[in-house]
Design an enzyme around this catalytic site. Structure first.
Site, PDB file in Angstrom:
ATOM      1  N   HIS A 182       2.890  -7.302   4.259  1.00 30.20           N
ATOM      2  CA  HIS A 182       1.516  -6.839   4.494  1.00 30.20           C
ATOM      3  C   HIS A 182       1.077  -7.202   5.908  1.00 30.20           C
ATOM      4  O   HIS A 182       1.789  -7.868   6.649  1.00 30.20           O
ATOM      5  CB  HIS A 182       0.559  -7.496   3.495  1.00 30.20           C
ATOM      6  N   GLU A 199       1.543 -11.962   5.068  1.00 26.97           N
ATOM      7  CA  GLU A 199       0.604 -11.237   5.928  1.00 26.97           C
ATOM      8  C   GLU A 199       1.090 -11.485   7.349  1.00 26.97           C
ATOM      9  O   GLU A 199       0.936 -12.587   7.892  1.00 26.97           O
ATOM     10  CB  GLU A 199      -0.822 -11.764   5.747  1.00 26.97           C
ATOM     11  N   HIS A 225       0.831  -1.209   0.000  1.00 31.12           N
ATOM     12  CA  HIS A 225       0.000   0.000   0.000  1.00 31.12           C
ATOM     13  C   HIS A 225       0.867   1.261   0.000  1.00 31.12           C
ATOM     14  O   HIS A 225       2.029   1.219  -0.374  1.00 31.12           O
ATOM     15  CB  HIS A 225      -1.007  -0.060   1.148  1.00 31.12           C
ATOM     16  N   GLU A 234      -1.887  -0.161   8.118  1.00 32.45           N
ATOM     17  CA  GLU A 234      -1.070  -1.189   7.481  1.00 32.45           C
ATOM     18  C   GLU A 234       0.076  -0.571   6.694  1.00 32.45           C
ATOM     19  O   GLU A 234       1.215  -1.069   6.731  1.00 32.45           O
ATOM     20  CB  GLU A 234      -1.927  -2.055   6.560  1.00 32.45           C
TER      21      GLU A 234
END
Length: 211
Positions: free
Chosen positions: A99, A175, A6, A44
């Site tokens: 992530h 993740e 992101h 995040e």
């Protein structure tokens, strides 16, 4: 190559990040997303940026050349296809996309590591599987729990992640945990917790590169 998920400016540029881009396997998907956040508001994109910098600095100190998909946390994008392209153009020996998840399922916690499956090229086969195993093993050895809600034993092969599908280099996406889980969110929000994640990912990359 390190890919911090992101970016801090994504939320202010919906027309950019919602644009459809190639995702591999004949599919398209949005350029990027805003990412998730903990209930405290810790984002995040801030987590992935911080951890990637810690990992990159540690690897650089070992003499390893590190390339990033983004070099700050206040920009927009880049799109997922361009992130894959960065690693491909750099001929990266390993690609790690960092992530954190945002599952609201009751009790969902733990990390998981994904690679592109079924593979679309040779790098997505055994090399990516080996990299995923090294990241999983290192995080588990560092005391992080494997996911209770996705994958098996911390490994979750996927066919829908553009950055992995479009990569011609060994590539995984981790993740690191669930930001909607209070305990994991607290770890991610703390400098010491982010250092633990970074140390584990650094060790995994070093193990993989050592063969």
């Amino acid at each position: 190559m390190l890919d911090p998920g992101h970016n801090g400016g994504n939320a202010k540029a919906p027309s950019v990040i919602n644009k459809q881009v190639p995702a591999g396997r004949g599919e398209t998907k949005p350029c990027n997303t805003t990412g998730t956040a903990a209930d405290s508001g810790y984002t995040e994109h801030a987590f992935t940026w911080d951890v990637s910098q810690r990992v990159g600095n540690a690897l650089s100190a070992k003499g390893i050349q590190v390339v990033y998909t983004r070099y700050d946390d206040n920009g927009v994008g880049p799109c997922v296809d361009k992130r894959a392209e960065t690693g491909n153009n750099a001929n990266a020996a390993a690609v790690v996309s960092i992530h954190a998840d945002g599952s609201t399922s009751a009790g969902a916690h733990g990390f998981h590591v994904s690679y592109s499956n079924p593979p679309l090229n040779s790098a997505q086969g055994r090399p990516s599987i080996s990299l995923a195993d090294d990241v999983r093993d290192s995080l588990r050895d560092a005391g992080f729990a494997t996911s209770t809600y996705l994958g098996t034993n911390g490994i979750y092969p996927r066919a829908d992640l553009a950055g992995l599908n479009l990569s011609t280099r060994p590539a995984v996406l981790v993740e690191c945990g669930n930001m909607r889980n209070a305990a994991e969110a607290a770890t991610m929000a703390s400098p010491s917790g982010r250092q633990r994640y970074a140390d584990a990912i650094t060790a995994a990359v070093l193990s993989y590169l050592a063969g």
